[in-house]
Enzyme design. Structure first.
Site, PDB file in Angstrom:
ATOM      1  CD  GLU A   1      -5.761   4.273  -1.130  1.00 11.29           C
ATOM      2  OE1 GLU A   1      -5.953   4.729  -0.001  1.00 11.29           O
ATOM      3  OE2 GLU A   1      -6.610   3.595  -1.739  1.00 11.29           O
TER       4      GLU A   1
ATOM      5  CE1 TYR B   1      -3.720   2.517   1.051  1.00  7.49           C
ATOM      6  CE2 TYR B   1      -1.855   3.581   2.139  1.00  7.49           C
ATOM      7  CZ  TYR B   1      -3.145   3.631   1.653  1.00  7.49           C
ATOM      8  OH  TYR B   1      -3.867   4.797   1.750  1.00  7.49           O
TER       9      TYR B   1
END
Ligand code: GDP
Ligand code: MN
Length: 368
Positions: free
Chosen positions: A186, A99
């Site tokens: 993101e 992530y």
């Protein structure tokens, strides 16, 4: 505005962040021309997370399956959002999922987050395994240093060339946030594949206040055509599913008006904020927009005038002359003049918000 994944992927390519080969399907018929090699992953293009779990991400191994699954996905609604586009990407072998994100944060200004527990929503990791999240505040004046990227990469367990690759992806992603004035960038998952790191999903939130500086930014696909038009006219408008159109000056006042309509047992058809100091021209534009929604049966206008002038608003209403009942609450600057103009023209005007709302709901119940 939250960009769709395929739009995010284009920005990633512009910023040299590796992404799989892909093709956008605008409708189910486009399946015949997918120029990718199989297996392929089909992904519903909706601005919500957790598409995988909701069945909006499907692996297909041949053109027959692609045809069948694409049709299925096009018929889906994911968390209430209908699927209008489907992204086809060449499937990757995933060795590990990471992530990576940068975001604007009130407390820290700018935050850098990375985690070796990618592929699941970061909120989930934060509540179950907060120790798996690398978090650093970024000084907006100093910016992001590739060195910090390497420290984070080590935290993720990367070594050698992958460490450099990770630092480069993070540096490019940060550049994207700053140059395109995003509130969030993101990548989840940032996948480790046999060919190196690759962004397999992207979430970008653009700061709409900066839109005038970014003609390259795509239009917000989650807006209805009417919302899009209102935005261009400079009116804050959100379509809802009730029958009472609500117009006010000031977002808080409009929200309170929506609550009041609900409280009286009716349902608002929209949120429309004229802003402070609205001209009669603006009032006419606002009325025109709310009336384009065919469900609207009555209008509740709530004006608490400071820099706004009640007489100016009243003139707008009279000149527009709405074809359905309108009930106006007016108080503040030039209140008497405004109410007088409306009454002369045969409109209902009140200085109490409750009375005006009750009237707007009552005429509707009367079946008008
Ligand atoms: P989200 O559920 O909306 O976040 O959609 P994602 O694009 O992140 O996809 C969900 C999951 O599908 C990912 O976390 C991966 O595990 C899986 N996935 C997506 N693309 C691929 C791929 O190319 N290969 C493999 N093996 N899995 C994939
Ligand atoms: Mn994802």
């Amino acid at each position: 505005m939250r960009l769709l994944e395929y739009q995010a992927m284009k920005f990633f390519q512009d910023y040299s962040i590796p992404v799989p080969r892909q093709f956008l399907l605008g409708n189910p018929e486009d399946v015949g021309q997918v120029p990718l090699s199989f297996p392929v992953v089909l992904k519903a293009q909706v601005p919500v997370g957790g598409r995988g779990k909701a069945g909006g991400v499907k692996l297909v191994k041949d053109p027959g399956e692609l045809r069948e699954k694409a049709r299925e996905i096009f018929q889906m609604q994911i968390k209430g959002v209908p699927v209008r586009k489907v992204l086809a990407v060449e499937a990757q072998e995933i060795l590990q999922e990471f992530y990576l994100s940068f975001l604007l944060d009130r407390k820290n200004l700018l935050l850098f987050l990375a985690s070796p527990a990618g592929g699941v929503e970061i909120e989930e990791v934060a509540s179950r395994n907060p120790e798996l999240i690398f978090r650093r505040k970024i000084d907006p004046f100093l910016g992001f240093s590739p060195f910090l990227g390497k420290i984070a990469g080590k935290f993720l367990g990367l070594k050698g060339d992958l460490l450099n690759q990770f630092a480069l992806v993070a540096t490019n992603l940060f550049r994207l946030l700053r140059e395109k004035e995003m509130q969030l960038v993101e990548i989840n998952p940032l996948a480790l594949t046999p060919g190196g790191l690759m962004a397999l999903d992207g979430k970008l939130i653009f700061d709409d206040n900066a839109r005038f500086r970014h003609p390259e930014m795509p239009p917000d696909e989650s807006l209805t055509p009417l919302e899009e038009e209102a935005r261009e006219a400079g009116v804050a408008y959100v379509e809802m599913d009730g029958e009472v159109a609500v117009i006010g000056c000031g977002a808080g006042l409009v929200l309170a008006s929506l609550d009041l309509v609900h409280h009286l047992g009716a349902r608002p058809a929209n949120f429309l904020d004229l802003g402070g100091g609205a001209s009669s021209q603006m009032v006419k534009k606002g009325l025109e927009i709310v009336l384009r929604n065919p469900r609207v049966k009555s209008i509740f206008m709530n004006i608490f005038a400071g820099i706004t002038r009640c007489d100016e608003i009243a003139r707008g209403i009279v000149e527009f002359s709405p074809p359905i009942p309108i009930s106006v609450r007016m108080t503040g600057t030039n209140e008497e003049e405004g109410i007088e103009i409306l009454k002369q023209a045969g409109y209902q005007a009140f200085s109490s918000m409750e009375e005006a709302a009750e009237q707007a709901v009552k005429v509707m119940e009367g079946g008008i």
